[in-house]
Write a protein that holds these residues in place. Structure first.
Motif, short mmCIF file in Angstrom:
data_model
loop_
_atom_site.label_atom_id
_atom_site.label_comp_id
_atom_site.label_asym_id
_atom_site.label_seq_id
_atom_site.Cartn_x
_atom_site.Cartn_y
_atom_site.Cartn_z
N LYS A 1 0.84 -1.20 0.00
CA LYS A 1 0.00 0.00 0.00
C LYS A 1 0.88 1.25 0.00
CE LYS A 1 -3.98 0.10 2.10
NZ LYS A 1 -5.03 0.10 3.12
N CYS A 2 1.94 1.23 0.77
CA CYS A 2 2.88 2.35 0.81
C CYS A 2 3.52 2.56 -0.57
CB CYS A 2 3.96 2.05 1.85
SG CYS A 2 4.57 3.49 2.69
N LEU A 3 3.91 1.47 -1.21
CA LEU A 3 4.50 1.57 -2.56
C LEU A 3 3.50 2.12 -3.56
CD1 LEU A 3 6.61 -1.70 -2.92
CD2 LEU A 3 7.45 0.62 -2.62
N GLU A 4 2.24 1.66 -3.47
CA GLU A 4 1.20 2.15 -4.38
C GLU A 4 0.99 3.66 -4.20
OE1 GLU A 4 -2.03 -0.42 -3.35
OE2 GLU A 4 -1.45 -1.94 -4.84
N ASN A 5 0.99 4.12 -2.96
CA ASN A 5 0.85 5.56 -2.70
C ASN A 5 2.04 6.32 -3.28
OD1 ASN A 5 -1.55 5.24 -1.35
ND2 ASN A 5 -0.61 5.17 0.67
N ARG A 6 3.22 5.77 -3.12
CA ARG A 6 4.42 6.43 -3.66
C ARG A 6 4.37 6.50 -5.19
NH1 ARG A 6 10.67 4.60 -3.04
NH2 ARG A 6 11.55 6.55 -3.77
N VAL A 7 3.91 5.41 -5.81
CA VAL A 7 3.76 5.39 -7.28
C VAL A 7 2.79 6.49 -7.71
CG1 VAL A 7 2.78 4.06 -9.19
CG2 VAL A 7 4.40 2.99 -7.64
N ALA A 8 1.65 6.62 -7.00
CA ALA A 8 0.66 7.65 -7.35
C ALA A 8 1.26 9.04 -7.24
CB ALA A 8 -0.57 7.51 -6.45
N VAL A 9 2.00 9.29 -6.17
CA VAL A 9 2.63 10.61 -5.98
C VAL A 9 3.65 10.86 -7.09
CG1 VAL A 9 4.22 11.89 -4.47
CG2 VAL A 9 2.24 10.72 -3.49
N LEU A 10 4.47 9.87 -7.40
CA LEU A 10 5.49 10.06 -8.44
C LEU A 10 4.86 10.23 -9.82
CD1 LEU A 10 8.22 7.54 -7.23
CD2 LEU A 10 8.31 10.03 -7.15
N GLU A 11 3.76 9.52 -10.09
CA GLU A 11 3.07 9.69 -11.38
C GLU A 11 2.52 11.11 -11.51
OE1 GLU A 11 0.21 6.50 -11.43
OE2 GLU A 11 1.58 5.17 -12.52
N ASN A 12 1.94 11.64 -10.43
CA ASN A 12 1.43 13.01 -10.44
C ASN A 12 2.58 14.01 -10.63
OD1 ASN A 12 -1.27 12.40 -10.18
ND2 ASN A 12 -1.21 12.48 -7.94
N GLN A 13 3.67 13.76 -9.94
CA GLN A 13 4.84 14.64 -10.07
C GLN A 13 5.38 14.58 -11.51
OE1 GLN A 13 8.00 13.61 -7.40
NE2 GLN A 13 9.05 15.57 -7.64
N ASN A 14 5.45 13.38 -12.07
CA ASN A 14 5.93 13.22 -13.44
C ASN A 14 5.01 13.94 -14.43
OD1 ASN A 14 7.72 12.21 -15.38
ND2 ASN A 14 6.46 10.38 -15.71
N LYS A 15 3.71 13.80 -14.22
CA LYS A 15 2.74 14.47 -15.10
C LYS A 15 2.92 15.99 -15.02
CE LYS A 15 -2.25 14.85 -15.83
NZ LYS A 15 -3.56 14.49 -15.30
N THR A 16 3.09 16.51 -13.80
CA THR A 16 3.30 17.95 -13.62
C THR A 16 4.57 18.41 -14.31
OG1 THR A 16 2.17 17.82 -11.49
CG2 THR A 16 3.52 19.78 -11.88
N LEU A 17 5.63 17.63 -14.18
CA LEU A 17 6.91 18.00 -14.80
C LEU A 17 6.82 17.96 -16.33
CD1 LEU A 17 9.43 16.21 -12.41
CD2 LEU A 17 9.08 18.68 -12.65
#
Length: 108
Positions: free
Chosen positions: A76-92
């Motif tokens: 669950k922690c990894l899934e949350n991290r993936v979601a945060v990184l995907e959002n960050q990647n999309k923003t970048l």
């Protein structure tokens, strides 16, 4: 059996001893000492082995349950991290696209 001394000795100054059966039974839960080999019958050994096995299996089940719980928490922690990184990647990516558009308009 009880051992008692008798002051009237047949040999002079040494008392004679008699072995008598005890008059009262041992209190409940008190066990007389015996040789280690005679303490356990095969049935008692089998029961002890079964009890130890059941205890080991119970501890193993509990450890496995705890391991599964920790793994779920980790995933669950990894899934949350993936979601945060995907959002960050999309923003970048959006920021990069905006900067490219801005640069292209300045060059023209």
């Amino acid at each position: 059996m009880a051992v008692t001394g008798d002051d009237t000795a047949a040999t002079g100054d040494m008392p004679t001893y008699q072995i008598r059966a005890p008059t009262a039974a041992l209190p409940r839960g008190v066990v007389m000492a015996a040789s280690p080999g005679s303490l356990h019958s095969p049935q008692q050994l089998a029961e002890e082995a079964t009890r130890k096995r059941e205890l080991r299996l119970m501890k193993n089940r509990e450890a496995a349950r705890e391991c599964r719980r920790k793994k779920k928490e980790y995933v669950k922690c990894l899934e949350n991290r993936v979601a945060v990184l995907e959002n960050q990647n999309k923003t970048l990516i959006e920021e990069l696209k905006a900067l490219k558009d801005l640069y292209c308009h300045k060059v023209e």
